[in-house]
Design a protein around this motif. Structure first.
Motif, PDB file in Angstrom:
ATOM      1  N   ARG A 236       5.998  -5.888   6.357  1.00 14.08           N
ATOM      2  CA  ARG A 236       4.577  -6.166   6.099  1.00 14.08           C
ATOM      3  C   ARG A 236       3.633  -5.167   6.752  1.00 14.08           C
ATOM      4  O   ARG A 236       2.512  -4.992   6.311  1.00 14.08           O
TER       5      ARG A 236
ATOM      6  N   ARG B 184       2.741  -6.859  -2.839  1.00 15.29           N
ATOM      7  CA  ARG B 184       3.263  -7.673  -1.740  1.00 15.29           C
ATOM      8  C   ARG B 184       4.172  -8.754  -2.317  1.00 15.29           C
ATOM      9  O   ARG B 184       3.829  -9.422  -3.284  1.00 15.29           O
TER      10      ARG B 184
ATOM     11  N   GLY C   8       5.958 -11.287   3.809  1.00 13.61           N
ATOM     12  CA  GLY C   8       4.938 -10.262   3.611  1.00 13.61           C
ATOM     13  C   GLY C   8       5.479  -8.883   3.290  1.00 13.61           C
ATOM     14  O   GLY C   8       4.744  -7.901   3.359  1.00 13.61           O
ATOM     15  N   SER C   9       6.747  -8.761   2.924  1.00 15.60           N
ATOM     16  CA  SER C   9       7.320  -7.459   2.579  1.00 15.60           C
ATOM     17  C   SER C   9       6.579  -6.855   1.395  1.00 15.60           C
ATOM     18  O   SER C   9       5.944  -7.555   0.608  1.00 15.60           O
TER      19      SER C   9
END
Length: 169
Positions: A123, A90, A69-70
């Motif tokens: 994230r 994302r 989810g970075s």
């Protein structure tokens, strides 16, 4: 007495050669942990004369696994002098190549460097995983663009409101 190669001598020599090759490979390897998580593959200004807009952007390639989810974030400098344009995407485990671009810009001057701050965030956007800075410059100003789009619609039909320059056919 003449020395003879036995199976144990051959096996020992092979083990020694393999150990030397492994050691040489280990000492000359590129550790993935030493690489940045993303590499900027290219970038620059794009002038779309048909739609009478200009923007700049870059391409990034994921070089090593990132936390799930970075977020890849870019802050593009506004040539017109306003606030930076923030664009983000994302990251997914299924994609390694990303392209981010600014919204359409005005006030671009030729040979003037404009910066883009690139960050990879976790994230929750609370931790910066990676950051770098790039600058791009255009060889032509945005004043070279037509005042109105030359084409309209998905079929690139001529824009009747656009001024015609040059001889008509």
């Amino acid at each position: 007495m003449r020395w003879k190669w036995t199976e144990w001598h051959v096996l020992g020599a092979l083990v020694a050669i393999l150990a030397a090759l492994f050691a040489a490979g280990w000492l000359t390897r590129n550790d993935p942990a030493d690489q940045p998580p993303i590499a900027i593959a290219g970038g620059g200004f794009v002038f779309n004369y048909r739609e009478a807009e200009a923007y700049f952007g870059f391409q990034a390639q994921v070089m090593r696994p990132l936390p799930a989810g970075s977020i890849l974030e870019a802050r593009f400098e506004d040539p017109a002098g306003g606030d930076d344009h923030v664009v983000w995407e994302r990251l997914s485990a299924r994609t390694r190549h990303y392209a981010l671009r600014s919204p359409p810009l005005t006030g671009i001057r030729a040979h003037q460097p404009y910066r883009v701050a690139i960050r990879v965030l976790d994230r929750t956007r609370s931790d910066v995983v990676f950051e770098t800075m790039r600058s791009y410059q255009s060889s032509i100003p945005s004043a070279a663009l037509p005042e109105q789009p030359l084409t309209i619609g998905p079929g690139y039909h001529r824009n009747p409101a656009a001024r015609q320059s040059g001889p008509q056919r």
